[in-house]
Design an enzyme around this catalytic site. Structure first.
Site: not given
Ligand SMILES: *Cc1c(COP(=O)(O)O)cnc(C)c1O
Length: 815
Positions: A355, A543-544, A549, A651, A655
């Site tokens: 990952h 995101k985190r 990032k 991911t 979304k």
């Molecule tokens: C989809 C999702 C992530 C992943 O987000 P990235 O932008 O791909 O790092 C992290 N936390 C939550 C709650 C999510 O739904």
């Protein structure tokens, strides 16, 4: 169909039974519980039928082992998948209750950090929806991902008490408990036939108690299982000590055992290096394998050579990789197979997903810790390594560097990724670029040794949660224009493109977006008392919080725009609302400083009248799945701005796309594939490519000061980190951020994520967004193209690839 009166009776009975209350006395929490338990009634039959169908048909099943499952809330999702939303809404309405308010009482099951855990959750949804026999195994953390509050601009962590009340969605299965052993030592006894018999003695024994959650497929009878293990002491309470009034010591054992499943490590990539973490990993892996072997024996007797014909096990990152020596142990020590047979079974059974390319994230354990905690497992790892090194030396006799680099045990450490590759038949990356980088850089040695093992499985998301549930308005729109089949076959969404020039359809789409933005604006007003304008551009980065990032790049750009407005009150900026949501790992100091910076900049800008409302900045507290469901549908702009080559897939980007947001992003992770599907003119791409980043890295002469000299407005923004503009009274609070960018600290090079190098290109891309948004129809067309292009990013597509190319499992229909 469902008899509404029966359902009402069930709900009222539950209130009486669980809480001793009449409807009129019940709290919303009570009602949430009673309604959820009632919905469980409608799940149970299908759940049992599914299990029986799998047993009866003696088919191959897949097991997804993951230390994290970021499930979010179950109630709304299960109602959507069971197509029961309207019935339950009516029933609750008749009882004088509001479904949304009741749903809001459910705590998130936040048993994961971020993308990796949410991927596991999306995969389970797809497996069940596709009628595939696939289940999850993990840990039932008593405290999941911490609850984040922002106090004086700083992140403060609070325990996530998601199990404070009961969890109506899980069923404790005491009959299926198993034992897991730690520590002690190994003794060898000779059998009469001369075989060696390995026994673990003086070990600490822990009970693993399973709790099952139903995974309800959409529009099918299939209900799969997520089995989560809780740790309990075998003999937790010492009555002798209690009678001697040594109360603390009387429960010591039970507390120590329960520690194992007490808390999720809130650590997003990067190892924790703690003995307890290794204990968690072995705990859930050993319990799961004992469980899998037990059900194999129930259905297929004891012919273990057939094991890989009936069992596929996916290892989600290295956290469950200790499964490889553990299955060896079970097969050899318990089932009496020889090494060669056991090894063949293991490699045919296991597959490993990588990952991350962040080198610091590759898990390794000090030999001493590993050996003390898992003495028998360590012996097996040494033997795996010995046999592997024999092959390696045979293949590359003179390459001692390679022998050292690839040894599973080296430099005093056990290297879990290497163990994973040696013990699996499949190694996959999670986006095309990621897999490419694994093959050509990070795992180059391994790709040369085992090219046949490497493959790509680009991540996906479930359209049931992220469209149908999160955005029912857009779902209805899709039903109307592409037909209803997108819920199980997202590829059909491509046909939306035929409305690219239909102004009515485009207006309808923009009305939906406006509606979702208004809902979010209201939420932000209620929660934070900040007024934001739904007519402004909603620009969202959720995101985190991680340096790679580059939330920092986003804030620096906001500081830059603020300067522009202060310099020129007539600066023509299309009103923009910047929204952030991010948790930082509790020990990640720099990430926490960036959260403080975002909040400081937000406070200053939001309260400066000179800004004339052209910019608003909002930091959403406690980012998690349930709030994510409100944010993605309301986004105009999706910030995917990681340093190229660093984000394995992402991911969140998918979304956003599915909900019609336009991406501003680097050529990183799945962004590249998103562009291919949406068309590169329908996104805003900036910055260096991964190749360019690697070149600069290799050259080793990167100088961030060059960019400040060339671009004085950038220079100004950087100096504002330390000149008192954002830190009155504490001039030094952002000094570390400044130093890390300009000088490099703690032995690191300056600006290791190339924020300054990409800044100008980012500003230009942002200017393009400003310009494009002014043409409403153009923007709507671009948004539509993104939605139409999101078909590839359904986790149904991903799961079908795993099922066919790695697991070799097929759909089973449940009668
Ligand atoms: C989809 C999702 C992530 C992943 O987000 P990235 O932008 O791909 O790092 C992290 N936390 C939550 C709650 C999510 O739904």
């Amino acid at each position: 169909m469902i008899d509404k009166n029966v359902m009402k009776e069930k709900i009222c009975f539950r209130l009486k039974r669980h809480f001793g209350k009449e409807l009129s006395e019940a709290s919303e929490h009570d009602i949430y519980d009673a309604v959820s338990s009632t919905i469980m009634d409608y799940i149970l039959d299908h759940w049992m039928d599914t299990r029986k169908a799998y047993e009866r048909k003696a088919i191959k099943q897949a097991y997804y082992l993951s230390a994290e499952f970021l499930m979010g809330r179950a109630m709304g999702n299960n109602l959507v998948n069971m197509s029961m939303v309207n019935e339950v809404r009516d029933v609750l309405h008749d009882l004088g209750l509001d479904l949304n308010a009741v749903e809001d009482k459910e705590p998130d099951a936040g048993l994961g950090n971020g993308g990796l855990g949410r991927l596991a959750a999306c995969f389970l949804d797809s497996l069940a929806t596709l009628d595939l026999p696939g289940h999850g195994y993990g840990i039932r953390y008593k405290y999941g991902m911490f609850a984040q509050k922002i106090e004086k601009g700083y992140q403060v962590e609070y325990p996530d008490k998601w199990l404070d009340r009961r969890d109506p969605w899980s069923v404790k299965r005491v009959d299926d408990e198993v034992q897991v052993k730690f520590g002690g030592h190994v003794i060898v006894e000779r059998e009469e036939d001369g075989r060696e018999n390995f026994k673990r003695v003086d070990a600490e024994v822990i009970r693993a108690v399973p709790y099952d959650m139903p995974i309800v497929g959409y529009d099918t009878k299939t209900v799969n299982t997520l089995r989560l293990w809780e740790a309990e002491a075998v003999d937790g309470f010492d009555l002798q000590l209690f009678n001697d009034m040594q109360y603390t010591r009387a429960v010591e054992k039970s507390n120590m055992a329960e520690d194992i499943s007490r808390v999720l490590y809130p650590n997003d990539s990067g190892p924790s290096g703690k003995a307890l973490r290794l204990k968690q990993q072995y705990f859930f892996v050993s319990a799961s394998l004992q469980d899998i072997v037990r059900s194999f024996k129930r259905s297929h007797k004891e012919n273990f050579k057939e094991f890989p014909k009936y069992v596929a096990i996916q290892l989600n990152d290295t956290h469950p990789v200790v499964a490889i020596p553990e299955l060896m142990r079970i097969l050899m020590d318990w089932e009496k197979l020889g090494w060669e047979d056991a090894w063949a079974i293991c490699t045919q059974t296991f597959a490993y997903t990588n990952h991350t390319i962040l080198a610091e994230a590759l898990e390794k354990w000090p030999i001493e810790m590993f050996n003390n905690l898992l003495p028998r497992i360590y012996q097996i790892v040494e033997e795996i390594n010995r046999r592997f090194l024999d092959k390696l030396r045979f293949k590359y006799p003179q390459d001692y560097g390679k022998h050292h680099r690839m040894s599973i045990v080296a430099d005093g450490m056990v290297k879990m990724a290497w163990l994973a590759i040696v013990g699996s038949h499949s190694v996959n990356g999670v986006a095309a670029l990621h897999t490419q980088i694994l093959k050509s850089k990070e795992l180059k040695d391994w790709y040369e040794m085992y090219p046949e093992k490497f493959n790509n499985k680009t991540n996906g998301i479930t359209q049931r949660r992220w469209l149908l549930k999160a955005n029912p308005e857009l779902a209805t729109f899709l039903d109307k224009y592409v037909g209803i089949s997108w819920k199980k076959d997202l590829a059909v969404i491509r046909s939306l493109n035929k409305y690219a020039d239909d102004e009515n359809v485009l207006n309808e789409l923009m009305d939906i977006k406006h509606h979702k933005k208004a809902i979010l604006a209201q939420h932000i007003k209620n929660k934070y008392n900040i007024n934001i304008d739904p007519n402004s551009i909603f620009d969202i980065q959720i995101k985190r919080l991680h340096e790679y990032k580059r939330q920092l790049l986003n804030v620096l750009h906001i500081m830059y725009l603020y300067n522009k407005i202060l310099d020129n009150p007539d600066f023509d900026l299309y009103p923009r609302t910047f929204i952030f949501g991010a948790k930082a790992a509790s020990g990640y100091r720099r990430a926490k400083q960036i959260i403080k910076l975002i909040n400081t900049v937000a406070y200053k800008i939001n309260n400066d009248e000179r800004v004339q409302g052209k910019i608003k900045v909002v930091f959403i507290e406690n980012y998690r799945v349930s709030i994510a469901e409100k944010l993605f549908p309301a986004a105009d702009v999706s910030e995917q701005i990681s340093t190229a080559g660093k984000e394995a897939s992402g991911t969140g980007n998918m979304k956003f796309m599915a909900n019609g947001a336009l991406t501003i992003g680097t050529l990183d992770g799945a962004n590249i594939e998103i562009l291919q599907e949406a068309g590169k003119d329908n996104a805003f791409i900036f910055g260096m490519t991964a190749d360019q980043v690697h070149k600069i890295q290799d050259a080793g002469n990167y100088n961030p000061w060059d960019f400040c000299r060339k671009n004085t407005s950038l220079g100004k923004v950087i100096s504002q980190l330390v000149d008192g503009m954002y830190n009155e009274g504490h001039r030094e609070i952002f000094r570390e951020i400044y130093d890390s960018l300009m000088y490099g600290i703690e032995g690191n090079a300056p600006d290791v994520y190339y924020i300054l190098a990409d800044f100008e290109s980012y500003v230009k891309a942002q200017e393009q967004i400003d310009k494009s948004y002014r043409d409403k129809m153009k923007w709507a067309r671009m948004s539509l193209a993104n939605i139409a292009g999101c078909g590839k990013f359904s986790s149904d597509r991903t799961i079908k690839e795993y099922a066919k190319e790695i697991w070799d499992i097929a759909p089973v229909s449940v009668e």
